[in-house]
Write an enzyme that holds these catalytic residues in place. Structure first.
Site, PDB file in Angstrom:
ATOM      1  N   HIS A  13      -2.462   7.709   6.288  1.00 15.14           N
ATOM      2  CA  HIS A  13      -2.899   6.468   5.651  1.00 15.14           C
ATOM      3  C   HIS A  13      -4.280   6.103   6.194  1.00 15.14           C
ATOM      4  O   HIS A  13      -5.203   5.851   5.431  1.00 15.14           O
ATOM      5  CB  HIS A  13      -1.876   5.368   5.945  1.00 15.14           C
ATOM      6  CG  HIS A  13      -2.042   4.150   5.117  1.00 15.14           C
ATOM      7  ND1 HIS A  13      -2.142   4.191   3.743  1.00 15.14           N
ATOM      8  CD2 HIS A  13      -2.124   2.832   5.464  1.00 15.14           C
ATOM      9  CE1 HIS A  13      -2.273   2.965   3.275  1.00 15.14           C
ATOM     10  NE2 HIS A  13      -2.278   2.121   4.287  1.00 15.14           N
ATOM     11  N   HIS A  27     -10.132   2.053   0.924  1.00 12.37           N
ATOM     12  CA  HIS A  27      -8.699   1.817   0.751  1.00 12.37           C
ATOM     13  C   HIS A  27      -8.462   1.334  -0.669  1.00 12.37           C
ATOM     14  O   HIS A  27      -8.796   0.204  -1.034  1.00 12.37           O
ATOM     15  CB  HIS A  27      -8.229   0.775   1.761  1.00 12.37           C
ATOM     16  CG  HIS A  27      -6.740   0.648   1.844  1.00 12.37           C
ATOM     17  ND1 HIS A  27      -5.880   1.170   0.891  1.00 12.37           N
ATOM     18  CD2 HIS A  27      -5.930   0.036   2.766  1.00 12.37           C
ATOM     19  CE1 HIS A  27      -4.638   0.904   1.225  1.00 12.37           C
ATOM     20  NE2 HIS A  27      -4.657   0.222   2.359  1.00 12.37           N
ATOM     21  N   CYS A  44       0.798  -1.222   0.000  1.00 10.78           N
ATOM     22  CA  CYS A  44       0.000   0.000   0.000  1.00 10.78           C
ATOM     23  C   CYS A  44       0.835   1.278   0.000  1.00 10.78           C
ATOM     24  O   CYS A  44       0.268   2.379   0.019  1.00 10.78           O
ATOM     25  CB  CYS A  44      -0.957  -0.016   1.186  1.00 10.78           C
ATOM     26  SG  CYS A  44      -2.093  -1.416   1.122  1.00 10.78           S
TER      27      CYS A  44
END
Length: 379
Positions: free
Chosen positions: A274, A308, A143
């Protein structure tokens, strides 16, 4: 080493197909996340509507055999290149692609070995369709892929290996990805609420975003570019999927990015975190930001609105962070109401004006990977 600037963005998410549509939706606190199930297991996801993608693709007149992800990349990159006017056929313009899983969804339908499941094959296809004169680079590092791709492109330009770079990050929701996160019990059955006391896990999302990086700020026009002032990556070597418990890995990336940008904690006006909404990630981030003396800096996560988006997250969220800087505003952290992390942070509960001249964007991922980028507005 040359300075590097960024602009001419494009964004596609479940909230819309333009930067303006996405910006206003995020600023207003709207969400593309909805409930669904996978083999009777509850989940939440922010998907791009099929009808909207089909309509955009029909207008684009792209290759008939393009996959869903390739369509997103071709639409997004083409828009940014058209805005910039740069010569992509020149060997001095790099193409950097960011993704975690690429065309992995095609495995279930694969009949011919020529299908572009390998990331390198997909990147080559995209470069050919877009008429790039240089070989594409592909960054796939969990990620943190999006911010890592920006860091790679910055290095190419700063060192003189390229004059421009087109950086694009994309991922789509597949059964492979959804089943993987469900196996971790990491997917929430309600829209994710990063940093909140009631958070239950993440919501998956899909999308694509592109930025043009260049040594020439003039190609962006006055008031439409920012400097990519500093980038850094780190690895905390803690666990194959779990982040460090003390935040030291992310803190190292943040510290090194700030040092490269020659800024202090007092210079940072906003943090685009994040913020996945999982227990361990949010807890780790709270510790890292406190170590970096950023606990009082306005901080938000966009994942409560767009989910996400994996390898696209760093790109989509960087584009939105840059837009917020240019407009001197900050986004709401959708879903947050009560602090649920051990080190309290200044999580935004409303969008609004902010003297937002320097922004920090962070990401963390599987394998202990961390990345950070500092963007500075050109005044």
């Amino acid at each position: 080493m040359r300075k590097v600037f960024a602009g001419h963005p494009s964004v596609i998410t479940g909230l819309g197909f333009t930067v303006e549509d996405n910006y206003h939706a995020l600023y207003e606190g709207r969400s593309a996340i909805s409930a669904e199930s996978f083999h009777d297991m509850p989940a939440t996801a922010a998907r791009i509507p099929d009808a909207a993608l089909t309509s955009a693709w029909e207008s684009f007149h792209g290759p008939a055999d393009a996959t869903r992800l390739e369509k997103l990349f071709l639409l997004s990159v083409s828009e940014s290149v058209m805005k910039s006017g740069i010569d992509v056929k020149s060997g001095r313009t790099a193409l950097v692609i960011s993704t975690t899983k690429g065309n992995v969804g095609e495995l279930s339908r694969m009949r011919e070995p020529s299908n572009r499941v390998r990331l390198s094959d997909m990147a080559g296809f995209l470069a050919g369709e877009l008429h790039f004169g240089s070989s594409p680079l592909i960054v796939s590092n969990a990620c943190v892929s999006g911010i890592s791709a920006i860091a790679v492109a910055k290095e190419l330009i700063a060192s003189g290996s390229a004059d421009h770079a087109v950086v694009s990050g994309g991922d789509v929701i597949t059964d492979f990805v959804l089943s993987g996160f469900l196996s971790f019990r990491a997917v929430s059955d309600v829209p994710c609420t990063p940093f909140d006391a009631g958070r239950k896990g993440l919501s998956l999302g899909e999308g694509c975003a592109t930025l043009v990086l260049s040594a020439d700020a003039g190609i962006f026009g006055k008031g439409h570019a920012v400097e990519v002032a500093g980038c850094a990556t780190s690895n905390d070597a803690n666990h194959i999927s779990g982040p460090s418990r003390d935040g030291s890995g992310l803190f190292l990336a943040v510290k090194n990015a700030m040092n490269a940008a020659r800024v202090s904690a007092e210079d940072i006006r906003s943090v685009s975190a994040h913020g996945t909404g999982t227990a361990y990630n949010d807890e780790m981030e709270s510790k890292a930001f406190t170590l970096a003396s950023l606990q009082n800096t306005p901080l938000y996560s966009l994942k409560g609105s767009i989910g996400h988006t994996l390898g696209a997250a760093g790109m989509i969220e960087s584009v939105m962070a840059i837009e917020s800087m240019l407009r001197n505003e900050v986004f709401i952290s959708k879903g947050y109401s009560t602090c649920g992390v051990p080190m309290p942070l200044n999580v935004t509960t409303a969008s609004g004006p902010l003297d937002n001249g320097v922004c920090l964007k962070t990401a963390s991922g599987f394998g202990g990977s961390n990345a950070a980028a500092v963007f500075r507005r050109i005044d």
